[in-house]
Design an enzyme around this catalytic site. Sequence first.
Site, PDB file in Angstrom:
ATOM      1  N   ASP A  56       0.372  33.513  -1.640  1.00  0.00           N
ATOM      2  CA  ASP A  56       0.834  32.899  -0.412  1.00  0.00           C
ATOM      3  C   ASP A  56       1.308  31.501  -0.827  1.00  0.00           C
ATOM      4  O   ASP A  56       0.975  31.039  -1.908  1.00  0.00           O
ATOM      5  CB  ASP A  56      -0.373  32.846   0.536  1.00  0.00           C
ATOM      6  CG  ASP A  56      -0.204  31.844   1.641  1.00  0.00           C
ATOM      7  OD1 ASP A  56       0.726  32.022   2.428  1.00  0.00           O
ATOM      8  OD2 ASP A  56      -1.003  30.906   1.709  1.00  0.00           O
TER       9      ASP A  56
ATOM     10  N   ASP B 117      -4.807  31.838   1.786  1.00  0.00           N
ATOM     11  CA  ASP B 117      -5.763  30.912   2.374  1.00  0.00           C
ATOM     12  C   ASP B 117      -5.821  30.959   3.894  1.00  0.00           C
ATOM     13  O   ASP B 117      -6.779  30.528   4.495  1.00  0.00           O
ATOM     14  CB  ASP B 117      -5.394  29.477   1.983  1.00  0.00           C
ATOM     15  CG  ASP B 117      -4.143  29.011   2.696  1.00  0.00           C
ATOM     16  OD1 ASP B 117      -3.139  29.735   2.622  1.00  0.00           O
ATOM     17  OD2 ASP B 117      -4.170  27.964   3.346  1.00  0.00           O
TER      18      ASP B 117
ATOM     19  N   ASP C 256      -3.315  35.466   6.402  1.00  0.00           N
ATOM     20  CA  ASP C 256      -3.472  36.175   5.128  1.00  0.00           C
ATOM     21  C   ASP C 256      -4.614  37.186   5.156  1.00  0.00           C
ATOM     22  O   ASP C 256      -4.715  38.036   4.272  1.00  0.00           O
ATOM     23  CB  ASP C 256      -3.732  35.186   3.986  1.00  0.00           C
ATOM     24  CG  ASP C 256      -2.553  34.267   3.762  1.00  0.00           C
ATOM     25  OD1 ASP C 256      -1.407  34.736   3.908  1.00  0.00           O
ATOM     26  OD2 ASP C 256      -2.770  33.082   3.458  1.00  0.00           O
TER      27      ASP C 256
HETATM   28  P1  ADP Z   1       2.264  30.432   4.398  1.00  0.00           P
HETATM   29  O1  ADP Z   1       2.471  31.886   4.577  1.00  0.00           O
HETATM   30  O2  ADP Z   1       3.272  29.823   3.482  1.00  0.00           O
HETATM   31  O3  ADP Z   1       0.877  30.069   4.000  1.00  0.00           O
HETATM   32  P2  ADP Z   1       1.789  30.188   7.171  1.00  0.00           P
HETATM   33  O4  ADP Z   1       1.960  31.643   7.352  1.00  0.00           O
HETATM   34  O5  ADP Z   1       0.461  29.620   7.277  1.00  0.00           O
HETATM   35  O6  ADP Z   1       2.490  29.742   5.808  1.00  0.00           O
HETATM   36  O7  ADP Z   1       2.743  29.517   8.208  1.00  0.00           O
HETATM   37  C1  ADP Z   1       4.034  30.005   8.346  1.00  0.00           C
HETATM   38  C2  ADP Z   1       4.811  29.163   9.269  1.00  0.00           C
HETATM   39  O8  ADP Z   1       4.310  29.299  10.590  1.00  0.00           O
HETATM   40  C3  ADP Z   1       4.717  27.703   8.947  1.00  0.00           C
HETATM   41  O9  ADP Z   1       5.629  27.326   7.974  1.00  0.00           O
HETATM   42  C4  ADP Z   1       4.992  27.087  10.292  1.00  0.00           C
HETATM   43  O10 ADP Z   1       6.370  27.030  10.520  1.00  0.00           O
HETATM   44  C5  ADP Z   1       4.388  28.066  11.279  1.00  0.00           C
HETATM   45  N1  ADP Z   1       3.029  27.664  11.652  1.00  0.00           N
HETATM   46  C6  ADP Z   1       1.882  28.262  11.340  1.00  0.00           C
HETATM   47  N2  ADP Z   1       0.826  27.612  11.845  1.00  0.00           N
HETATM   48  C7  ADP Z   1       1.306  26.546  12.488  1.00  0.00           C
HETATM   49  C8  ADP Z   1       0.724  25.460  13.216  1.00  0.00           C
HETATM   50  N3  ADP Z   1      -0.582  25.321  13.359  1.00  0.00           N
HETATM   51  N4  ADP Z   1       1.556  24.549  13.755  1.00  0.00           N
HETATM   52  C9  ADP Z   1       2.893  24.666  13.617  1.00  0.00           C
HETATM   53  N5  ADP Z   1       3.485  25.635  12.942  1.00  0.00           N
HETATM   54  C10 ADP Z   1       2.732  26.573  12.390  1.00  0.00           C
HETATM   55 MG    MG Z   2      -1.209  29.781   3.640  1.00  0.00          MG
END
Ligand code: ADP
Ligand code: MG
Length: 613
Positions: free
Chosen positions: A314, A507, A511
């Site tokens: 991730d 994390d 996920d």
């Molecule tokens: P990754 O898969 O890279 O770990 P996440 O899946 O956690 O990223 O988040 C994906 C996208 O969803 C972020 O880039 C953001 O645009 C949006 N996002 C997730 N959680 C939040 C939050 N708490 N506030 C604002 N945007 C969020």
């Molecule tokens: Mg993440």
Amino acid sequence: MRKKGIKIILSLVLFIIAIIIQFKNEYVNNIIFVISYIIVGFEILKKAVRNIFRGKVFDENFLMSVATLGAFVIGELPEAVAVMLFYQIGELFQSYAVDKSRKSIASLMDIRPDYANLYKNDKIEKISPDEVKIGDIIIVKPGEKVPLDGYIIEGRTTLDTKALTGESLPKEIKEGEEVVSGCINLDRVIKINVTKEYGESTVSKILDLVENASSKKSKSENFITKFAKYYTPIVVVIALILAIFPPLIIKGATFSDWVYRALSFLVVSCPCALVISIPLSFFGGIGGASKMGVLVKGSNYLEALANTEITVFDKTGTLTKGVFELQKINAIDISEEKLLKIVAYAENFSNHPISKSIKKAYNKPIEESQIKDYQEISGLGISVKIDEKNVLVGNEKLMQKEQIDFEKSIDIGTILYVAIQGKYVGYILISDKIKDDSKYTIEQLKKNNIKQTIMLTGDRKDVGENVAKQIGIDKVYTELLPDGKVQKIEELLKNKSEKGKLAFIGDGINDAPVLALADIGIAMGGLGADSAIEAADIVIMTDEPSKIINAIKLSKKTMRIVKQNIVFAIFIKIAVLILTAFGLSTMWEAVFADVGVSIIAIINALRVLRVKK
Ligand code: ADP
Ligand code: MG
């Protein structure tokens, strides 16, 4: 352990006295041997008898009891005592090793202490759960573990009850209903009235996890269990044949001679070295991993790690630090200050790395009473009511999903679009930094024969591809929702080789499903969500991706030691068994062979526990 040690020393002293002094009166000598035997062997005899009544006849306790009592019958008292003594010394070694591993696993638990969000006078305070009293109100945010038992007084949500039922079926729950500690809150904020103190609700569960850390058996261990099941009765039958038939058939053969041989045969046959050292090697491996800051939840995962073929990462929080810096505020028809305030309020209940960074940038007290109906939409963002107005904060996909008329930004970085009451009011640009060891991790994985390195992210295409290029990852898939991540992993699982394993390292809340689906799910223990940690098979407490390489190396070392021990133990065992059956070895040699093999195997197993911090 201390009690066992004292028993062994006492018995050993008596044993040596009897051997050295050799009292003129044989009775005195024999009585000393008997006392020495009872001190050290009573426990084994008791276990053997108890297990017979429980239907587990042919275990090592039975073998030891029959062989030593038999030695008494044929008048070989010192041998009888020695067999028991050495066997118990082997056991002592084993409990020492288990204890050491257990301690390092337990100390890992302290790195990530449980906490409770105490709600008092409209404020939230993060405190240790054992300070929470019955009747206190606590708040549990999405992705967090419920720290104490109680019932919901405000809000409704879905809970993952895997910790309690073993099945990760989401369960809908609303006001007035009971919640049990250990469950994971999946999507909304809930307020809980606590009905049980921490000691009663959770400590036992943590200990359970430690105790059962190696209860998920590896294939090698299952092999040993099956092996012992068939092996033991076969050996007992051969011993009976040895004791009865030769004296009847062969001229000049005496019963006492052949009974002695049969009994030594039984003693040698005890597969202790195998039975003890294989699980112990894995336990040692798990202990060694703990010392490096990696919690492995079962020996099967340690075994699987050695065959890792594909590693999927991730992005946010896993390969990047998850510490976002505010780059730009682009406000439309609203002041920049106000926009940041709205976003900080919206992010208040989130545990996502983005939220922590925004709150830090805002750096003013937040009036929680203004925030209602908080909902985290995993992979998209947040929907919430602030001051009775509907607010959306999230990525492009969230805006599209809610049909907000917005303007796409061309800035590079992660963008939080904001809408109030359905009207677009601008965005905040933030950017993350790559972890110091991410590039090194990918390089090393390739050097260690990992065929493919892949990154899956919910973030934007340009951000994802930029990170992938900088650290040298083979393939990257961006703008994925949690479902999308699941689909990609399913595809990858289908296309990999049969023996190779797929490891997923993540994390976030989003996920959790993939962590459960992958052959080996690895979570970041420091900044990771409770739900991710719960779903994972392995947890990296230090949040450093490079620990995967250490873990893979340790896993390979453990497997090497397991194989060495299996081959060594079986080879020596068969050799001595044959010698004993033909009367070429005495019971003394048989005992030394058995205990010797066990101890060498145990010491070999202990090698995996010794890792540099
Ligand atoms: P990754 O898969 O890279 O770990 P996440 O899946 O956690 O990223 O988040 C994906 C996208 O969803 C972020 O880039 C953001 O645009 C949006 N996002 C997730 N959680 C939040 C939050 N708490 N506030 C604002 N945007 C969020
Ligand atoms: Mg993440």
